[in-house]
Design a protein around this motif. Structure first.
Motif, PDB file in Angstrom:
ATOM      1  N   CYS A 111       0.814  -1.219   0.000  1.00 52.72           N
ATOM      2  CA  CYS A 111       0.000   0.000   0.000  1.00 52.72           C
ATOM      3  C   CYS A 111       0.849   1.271   0.000  1.00 52.72           C
ATOM      4  CB  CYS A 111      -0.927   0.009   1.218  1.00 52.72           C
ATOM      5  SG  CYS A 111      -2.206  -1.253   1.175  1.00 52.72           S
ATOM      6  N   ILE A 112       0.243   2.337  -0.443  1.00 56.01           N
ATOM      7  CA  ILE A 112       0.863   3.653  -0.396  1.00 56.01           C
ATOM      8  C   ILE A 112       0.263   4.420   0.777  1.00 56.01           C
ATOM      9  CG2 ILE A 112       1.285   3.763  -2.881  1.00 56.01           C
ATOM     10  CD1 ILE A 112      -1.228   5.500  -3.125  1.00 56.01           C
ATOM     11  N   MET A 113       0.985   5.395   1.252  1.00 56.83           N
ATOM     12  CA  MET A 113       0.458   6.241   2.320  1.00 56.83           C
ATOM     13  C   MET A 113      -0.567   7.208   1.730  1.00 56.83           C
ATOM     14  SD  MET A 113       2.060   4.833   4.644  1.00 56.83           S
ATOM     15  CE  MET A 113       1.505   5.822   6.047  1.00 56.83           C
ATOM     16  N   VAL A 232       4.704  -1.567  -5.296  1.00 55.68           N
ATOM     17  CA  VAL A 232       4.034  -0.358  -4.816  1.00 55.68           C
ATOM     18  C   VAL A 232       3.992   0.711  -5.902  1.00 55.68           C
ATOM     19  CG1 VAL A 232       6.097   0.771  -3.894  1.00 55.68           C
ATOM     20  CG2 VAL A 232       3.877   1.184  -2.812  1.00 55.68           C
ATOM     21  N   LYS A 233       4.851   0.563  -6.906  1.00 55.57           N
ATOM     22  CA  LYS A 233       4.903   1.529  -8.011  1.00 55.57           C
ATOM     23  C   LYS A 233       3.563   1.622  -8.736  1.00 55.57           C
ATOM     24  CE  LYS A 233       8.111   3.350  -8.969  1.00 55.57           C
ATOM     25  NZ  LYS A 233       8.610   4.681  -8.515  1.00 55.57           N
ATOM     26  N   ILE A 234       2.843   0.502  -8.863  1.00 54.55           N
ATOM     27  CA  ILE A 234       1.542   0.544  -9.530  1.00 54.55           C
ATOM     28  C   ILE A 234       0.580   1.423  -8.736  1.00 54.55           C
ATOM     29  CG2 ILE A 234      -0.467  -0.830 -10.227  1.00 54.55           C
ATOM     30  CD1 ILE A 234       1.405  -3.105 -10.876  1.00 54.55           C
ATOM     31  N   GLY A 235       0.603   1.291  -7.410  1.00 55.56           N
ATOM     32  CA  GLY A 235      -0.234   2.144  -6.573  1.00 55.56           C
ATOM     33  C   GLY A 235       0.135   3.610  -6.700  1.00 55.56           C
ATOM     34  N   GLU A 236       1.438   3.888  -6.807  1.00 49.58           N
ATOM     35  CA  GLU A 236       1.888   5.273  -6.973  1.00 49.58           C
ATOM     36  C   GLU A 236       1.409   5.845  -8.299  1.00 49.58           C
ATOM     37  OE1 GLU A 236       6.074   5.296  -6.524  1.00 49.58           O
ATOM     38  OE2 GLU A 236       6.043   4.866  -4.369  1.00 49.58           O
ATOM     39  N   TYR A 237       1.500   5.047  -9.362  1.00 47.82           N
ATOM     40  CA  TYR A 237       1.036   5.506 -10.670  1.00 47.82           C
ATOM     41  C   TYR A 237      -0.462   5.800 -10.645  1.00 47.82           C
ATOM     42  CZ  TYR A 237       5.457   4.112 -12.956  1.00 47.82           C
ATOM     43  OH  TYR A 237       6.770   4.006 -13.354  1.00 47.82           O
ATOM     44  N   LEU A 238      -1.247   4.862 -10.136  1.00 51.77           N
ATOM     45  CA  LEU A 238      -2.705   5.022 -10.122  1.00 51.77           C
ATOM     46  C   LEU A 238      -3.129   6.177  -9.214  1.00 51.77           C
ATOM     47  CD1 LEU A 238      -3.784   1.265  -9.998  1.00 51.77           C
ATOM     48  CD2 LEU A 238      -3.979   2.819 -11.952  1.00 51.77           C
ATOM     49  N   VAL A 296      -9.093   2.967  -2.965  1.00 49.15           N
ATOM     50  CA  VAL A 296      -9.815   1.809  -2.437  1.00 49.15           C
ATOM     51  C   VAL A 296      -8.894   0.603  -2.268  1.00 49.15           C
ATOM     52  CG1 VAL A 296     -11.630   0.116  -2.941  1.00 49.15           C
ATOM     53  CG2 VAL A 296     -12.039   2.557  -3.351  1.00 49.15           C
ATOM     54  N   TYR A 297      -8.033   0.359  -3.244  1.00 48.93           N
ATOM     55  CA  TYR A 297      -7.270  -0.887  -3.278  1.00 48.93           C
ATOM     56  C   TYR A 297      -5.850  -0.759  -2.739  1.00 48.93           C
ATOM     57  CZ  TYR A 297      -5.629  -5.429  -4.927  1.00 48.93           C
ATOM     58  OH  TYR A 297      -5.131  -6.702  -4.974  1.00 48.93           O
ATOM     59  N   TYR A 298      -5.236   0.414  -2.876  1.00 47.27           N
ATOM     60  CA  TYR A 298      -3.814   0.531  -2.557  1.00 47.27           C
ATOM     61  C   TYR A 298      -3.528   1.378  -1.319  1.00 47.27           C
ATOM     62  CZ  TYR A 298      -2.039  -1.878  -6.683  1.00 47.27           C
ATOM     63  OH  TYR A 298      -1.717  -2.831  -7.611  1.00 47.27           O
ATOM     64  N   THR A 299      -4.502   1.558  -0.436  1.00 46.76           N
ATOM     65  CA  THR A 299      -4.255   2.263   0.820  1.00 46.76           C
ATOM     66  C   THR A 299      -4.678   1.375   1.987  1.00 46.76           C
ATOM     67  OG1 THR A 299      -6.448   3.309   0.907  1.00 46.76           O
ATOM     68  CG2 THR A 299      -4.686   4.508  -0.261  1.00 46.76           C
ATOM     69  N   TYR A 300      -4.094   1.629   3.159  1.00 46.76           N
ATOM     70  CA  TYR A 300      -4.484   0.877   4.349  1.00 46.76           C
ATOM     71  C   TYR A 300      -5.921   1.218   4.748  1.00 46.76           C
ATOM     72  CZ  TYR A 300       0.433  -0.315   4.758  1.00 46.76           C
ATOM     73  OH  TYR A 300       1.703  -0.804   4.506  1.00 46.76           O
TER      74      TYR A 300
END
Length: 312
Positions: A111-113, A232-238, A296-300
């Protein structure tokens, strides 16, 4: 046996944990994690183990690599015996570890912050594009990361060259700390300097640069290391509102993004022409949808139920 370098770093952490007196101890590294088991027993704390990979990458390996992997797996088995909950980053990894771990397993992507979800203003985006000498209406394709072999940078640059040959209006923004290697690779692939914007920026500046682009590319090899992964790079991009061009065998990416109109799955049938079409189809609604998906998907916060199940 715990290596000395791990014992040195663990000691001050142990003291902090004793003072804090936790109900759970969260482990990610098998080497330092094994040292936490006696402390967990002493504090009567439950152990939660997070696995982010399984096995060695493909390619050539030395005897030392195999020995290290064997020791690592032995440590993992020992931690499994004391763990009340196992957390993994992909469904594929869950299936792999379920062969060895028979208790509760949850899936939580890297996840990203939530601070990275901050959207820059249109004015900030325009200022960044002006600094990069990019017209406001030009479509921008980006890559952010290192030059390591596993990141498939040669394949990404080759794809960019093919896209440039199809549509010379595209601009390619490349963010990396290894400018020398990148410039060598750009010359080798024949991607003209006029269509590239190369930057080495501070971590705090990355989000602004990314949000000034339209589409990001992340490719990986089809091997075990990547099939169980969750970059985590995918989460950063999105979270930056970017459309994503991604290999289908990166963890759960293929199943997760295949039906999303802000993603293009770059499989064996994919062509540079199709990627160019995808880039030009990106609009505000798709950028907003990408941000919402990341939230929705990449955060805590978006995975609150999973996080709570880990520490029940």
């Amino acid at each position: 046996f715990i290596p000395k370098k791990y014992r040195r770093t663990i000691k001050p952490v142990e003291q902090k944990l004793i003072e804090f007196n936790p109900t759970h101890i969260y482990i990610r590294d098998p080497f330092s994690g094994l040292a936490a088991l006696p402390l967990a027993k002493r504090l009567k704390a439950k152990v939660v183990f997070s696995r982010r990979g399984a096995g060695m990458s493909t390619g050539k390996h030395t005897i030392k690599d195999y020995v290290k992997e064997g020791i690592s797996r032995f440590y993992v088995w020992q931690i499994f015996r004391k763990t009340v909950h196992l957390n993994v980053v992909s469904e594929y990894l869950k299936r792999c570890e379920a062969q060895w771990y028979k208790k509760d397993i949850s899936v939580l992507p890297c996840c990203i912050m939530k601070e990275k979800l901050v959207e820059i203003s249109q004015q900030e985006r325009d200022v960044c594009r002006e600094e990069l000498d990019i017209p406001l209406e030009t479509k921008v394709v980006t890559y952010s990361g290192g030059m390591s072999h596993y990141q498939c940078i040669d394949e990404i640059l080759t794809l960019m060259k093919e896209m440039h040959d199809i549509d010379k209006s595209l601009v390619f923004m490349l963010l990396t700390q290894d400018l020398d290697t990148l410039n060598q690779k750009l010359k080798a692939v024949g991607l003209p300097e006029t269509c590239c914007r190369v930057r080495s920026c501070r971590p705090t500046e990355v989000a602004t640069y990314l949000q000034s682009a339209d589409v990001a590319i992340i490719l990986r090899n089809n091997d075990m290391e990547n099939r169980v992964a969750s970059p985590v790079k995918i989460g950063e991009y999105l979270s930056s509102g970017l459309g994503v061009v991604a290999s289908p065998w990166i963890g759960d990416v293929g199943a997760m993004l295949a039906s999303k109109d802000f993603a293009y799955i770059f499989d064996e049938k994919a062509t540079a022409e199709d990627v160019v079409k995808f880039v030009h189809q990106m609009d505000k609604s798709k950028h907003d949808a990408a941000r919402m998906f990341a939230k929705v998907y990449y955060t805590y916060e978006g995975n609150r139920d999973v996080v709570m199940s880990m520490f029940k």
